[in-house]
Design an enzyme around this catalytic site. Sequence first.
Site, PDB file in Angstrom:
ATOM      1  N   THR A 108     -10.418  92.416  91.140  1.00  0.00           N
ATOM      2  CA  THR A 108      -9.516  91.295  91.423  1.00  0.00           C
ATOM      3  C   THR A 108      -8.691  90.926  90.187  1.00  0.00           C
ATOM      4  O   THR A 108      -7.469  90.821  90.253  1.00  0.00           O
ATOM      5  CB  THR A 108     -10.346  90.062  91.826  1.00  0.00           C
ATOM      6  OG1 THR A 108     -11.478  89.972  90.959  1.00  0.00           O
ATOM      7  CG2 THR A 108     -10.824  90.158  93.249  1.00  0.00           C
ATOM      8  N   PHE A 152      -7.921  81.890  95.111  1.00  0.00           N
ATOM      9  CA  PHE A 152      -9.358  81.948  94.841  1.00  0.00           C
ATOM     10  C   PHE A 152     -10.187  81.434  96.011  1.00  0.00           C
ATOM     11  O   PHE A 152     -11.341  81.045  95.856  1.00  0.00           O
ATOM     12  CB  PHE A 152      -9.685  81.156  93.569  1.00  0.00           C
ATOM     13  CG  PHE A 152      -9.106  81.786  92.323  1.00  0.00           C
ATOM     14  CD1 PHE A 152      -9.724  82.875  91.721  1.00  0.00           C
ATOM     15  CD2 PHE A 152      -7.931  81.306  91.762  1.00  0.00           C
ATOM     16  CE1 PHE A 152      -9.194  83.465  90.584  1.00  0.00           C
ATOM     17  CE2 PHE A 152      -7.385  81.892  90.623  1.00  0.00           C
ATOM     18  CZ  PHE A 152      -8.019  82.978  90.030  1.00  0.00           C
ATOM     19  N   CYS A 183     -14.041  80.842  94.783  1.00  0.00           N
ATOM     20  CA  CYS A 183     -14.409  81.702  93.655  1.00  0.00           C
ATOM     21  C   CYS A 183     -15.064  80.905  92.518  1.00  0.00           C
ATOM     22  O   CYS A 183     -14.485  79.948  92.010  1.00  0.00           O
ATOM     23  CB  CYS A 183     -13.161  82.395  93.124  1.00  0.00           C
ATOM     24  SG  CYS A 183     -13.507  83.522  91.774  1.00  0.00           S
TER      25      CYS A 183
HETATM   26 MN1  MNH Z   1     -13.845  85.698  92.759  1.00  0.00          MN
HETATM   27  C1  MNH Z   1     -15.376  84.382  95.537  1.00  0.00           C
HETATM   28  C2  MNH Z   1     -10.841  85.725  94.425  1.00  0.00           C
HETATM   29  C3  MNH Z   1     -12.269  86.691  89.879  1.00  0.00           C
HETATM   30  C4  MNH Z   1     -16.869  86.002  91.205  1.00  0.00           C
HETATM   31  N1  MNH Z   1     -13.220  85.177  94.633  1.00  0.00           N
HETATM   32  C5  MNH Z   1     -14.013  84.616  95.630  1.00  0.00           C
HETATM   33  C6  MNH Z   1     -13.197  84.322  96.772  1.00  0.00           C
HETATM   34  C7  MNH Z   1     -11.910  84.719  96.450  1.00  0.00           C
HETATM   35  C8  MNH Z   1     -11.937  85.248  95.106  1.00  0.00           C
HETATM   36  C9  MNH Z   1     -10.690  84.621  97.350  1.00  0.00           C
HETATM   37  C10 MNH Z   1     -13.654  83.710  98.084  1.00  0.00           C
HETATM   38  C11 MNH Z   1     -14.149  84.757  99.032  1.00  0.00           C
HETATM   39  C12 MNH Z   1     -14.537  84.248 100.401  1.00  0.00           C
HETATM   40  O1  MNH Z   1     -14.178  83.131 100.786  1.00  0.00           O
HETATM   41  O2  MNH Z   1     -15.174  85.005 101.135  1.00  0.00           O
HETATM   42  N2  MNH Z   1     -11.909  86.182  92.254  1.00  0.00           N
HETATM   43  C13 MNH Z   1     -10.839  86.113  93.082  1.00  0.00           C
HETATM   44  C14 MNH Z   1      -9.643  86.493  92.332  1.00  0.00           C
HETATM   45  C15 MNH Z   1     -10.049  86.752  91.047  1.00  0.00           C
HETATM   46  C16 MNH Z   1     -11.489  86.550  90.997  1.00  0.00           C
HETATM   47  C17 MNH Z   1      -8.243  86.573  92.916  1.00  0.00           C
HETATM   48  C18 MNH Z   1      -9.256  87.158  89.822  1.00  0.00           C
HETATM   49  C19 MNH Z   1      -7.965  87.055  89.691  1.00  0.00           C
HETATM   50  N3  MNH Z   1     -14.460  86.280  90.876  1.00  0.00           N
HETATM   51  C20 MNH Z   1     -13.648  86.575  89.820  1.00  0.00           C
HETATM   52  C21 MNH Z   1     -14.451  86.775  88.646  1.00  0.00           C
HETATM   53  C22 MNH Z   1     -15.776  86.601  89.026  1.00  0.00           C
HETATM   54  C23 MNH Z   1     -15.765  86.276  90.434  1.00  0.00           C
HETATM   55  C24 MNH Z   1     -13.915  87.125  87.272  1.00  0.00           C
HETATM   56  C25 MNH Z   1     -17.039  86.670  88.214  1.00  0.00           C
HETATM   57  C26 MNH Z   1     -17.110  86.693  86.921  1.00  0.00           C
HETATM   58  N4  MNH Z   1     -15.769  85.300  93.286  1.00  0.00           N
HETATM   59  C27 MNH Z   1     -16.867  85.505  92.487  1.00  0.00           C
HETATM   60  C28 MNH Z   1     -18.055  85.086  93.200  1.00  0.00           C
HETATM   61  C29 MNH Z   1     -17.622  84.608  94.454  1.00  0.00           C
HETATM   62  C30 MNH Z   1     -16.172  84.758  94.465  1.00  0.00           C
HETATM   63  C31 MNH Z   1     -19.472  85.142  92.662  1.00  0.00           C
HETATM   64  C32 MNH Z   1     -18.501  84.025  95.564  1.00  0.00           C
HETATM   65  C33 MNH Z   1     -18.669  82.540  95.338  1.00  0.00           C
HETATM   66  C34 MNH Z   1     -19.542  81.878  96.376  1.00  0.00           C
HETATM   67  O3  MNH Z   1     -19.453  82.211  97.557  1.00  0.00           O
HETATM   68  O4  MNH Z   1     -20.319  81.012  95.980  1.00  0.00           O
END
Ligand code: MNH
Length: 453
Positions: free
Chosen positions: A259, A387, A394
């Site tokens: 991502t 996010f 996220c």
């Molecule tokens: Mn990330 C959930 C987008 C970077 C860890 N992330 C989500 C969701 C989105 C998302 C959209 C929700 C998904 C859903 O509703 O099913 N995340 C991004 C984007 C980036 C990103 C666009 C960077 C740019 N994410 C990161 C990073 C980490 C991370 C860096 C960890 C270090 N994300 C997560 C985790 C979740 C999540 C863990 C789940 C959170 C939860 O459900 O409690």
Amino acid sequence: MPLIGDIIGLDPVKPMQNTARILGEIGPIYQRRILGMRLTFVGGAQIAAEVNDDTTWQKAMPRPLQLLRPIAEDGLFTAFNDEPNWHKAHAILAPAFTQPSMRSYHQTMVDVVNEMCHAWDERPEDFDAAAEMTKLALETIGRCGFGYRFDSFTRSDVDPLLPALKDSLGYIQTQGVPIPGRKVIDALTGRTRQHEANVDYMFKVVDDVIADRQAHPHDEPRDLLDLMLTTKDPETDEQLDARNVRNQILTFLVAGHETTASALAFALYLLATHPDEATKARAEVDALWPTDDAVRFEDVAKLRTVRRVIDETMRLWPTSPGYFREAKQDTVIDGQYPFKQGEWLMVVLQQVHRDPAVWGDDADRFRPDRFQSDEVRARPGHGYKPFGTGLRACIGRQFAYHEMILALATILHRYDLVADPDYTLDVAEQMTLKPAGFRLAVSRRERRGASAP
Ligand code: MNH
């Protein structure tokens, strides 16, 4: 729709872009039947706002997400809403992802960016932007997350964890399209066995890292692993068990690198093709670092123009292209579409982020000044959700911003970006959207002050 039309209509290569295009043509919400399944897509910001409401809707876990369960199990991203380990892990990990906590990862992030720049200086030919940013993001989450070095910029071969991770995600993705007989074919060709071996290998590597850390604890909690191994959930007074810690690490590896990497790659593409915007962002960076570019923690929050570039990049190209929501009770959306409890839909961000009702007539244009605070205040908040939304949004948002801002600022400060003039944007869809085949050349800028660190 006849079955065959359904199958053709479901673009196997670019399904999200195809879906966004259909939404653009026929309206803010549409439904199709695929092999007897009812799929609903939302592209209008107003309807998205309704389903973002956590009181009547919640995160849904349809098949594409459940396919990740054998790897990430009840890790934060793939946990079901009512799984006790979600609450526990969320309570334990949320403090580690606040903006002030970025202080503990900051120097590691800087080190990784410097290693990347060093590699660019040693090897001046052009490179595939998405692949290079993938190295950066993987290295960053590996080291800040659990002290694991892939050494992506220094070793000539690749760490075996990388192909194991990549191939297993690829395998999982192919399981999403229901093709009759695939199980048999995968078994006969050995793909299934290879996949199982990949998963076993990943589990073993991560379990070893955890066991090693348990045997040699740090004095100071510094990375995410330290926190997971030492913090108690305030509610239950329990720690995460070792298996759940493994699930979280694999979750961060999967959710936290592609991502971020793809968003950076899009930002490089957009800046290279909009030199006026690159000049604007560079002016801010040069003003902050007139003599050197030793990036201090406090600098990152000051880089407002760079932040706007990143926000505008994720508006046009949300690398996480959408998220799923399910009705918690029988309900009606847009005053006319009934949903029964448990029925789900997908919010298509690429379309929500270009809804003219929120973004105006020039929604397709790259214009970072949209994120100037006066414009932000004048707009409804529900038109921008890169996010995700609500309780299950996220957790890595601040981490991603910190990493992306400091990387992009450092790159702008040190290099001019030269895009291949013959390249036309080709957006590939794997786990994320990413610019495919975009090659970038960088040339070191003249230094006007003291020498580089
Ligand atoms: Mn990330 C959930 C987008 C970077 C860890 N992330 C989500 C969701 C989105 C998302 C959209 C929700 C998904 C859903 O509703 O099913 N995340 C991004 C984007 C980036 C990103 C666009 C960077 C740019 N994410 C990161 C990073 C980490 C991370 C860096 C960890 C270090 N994300 C997560 C985790 C979740 C999540 C863990 C789940 C959170 C939860 O459900 O409690």
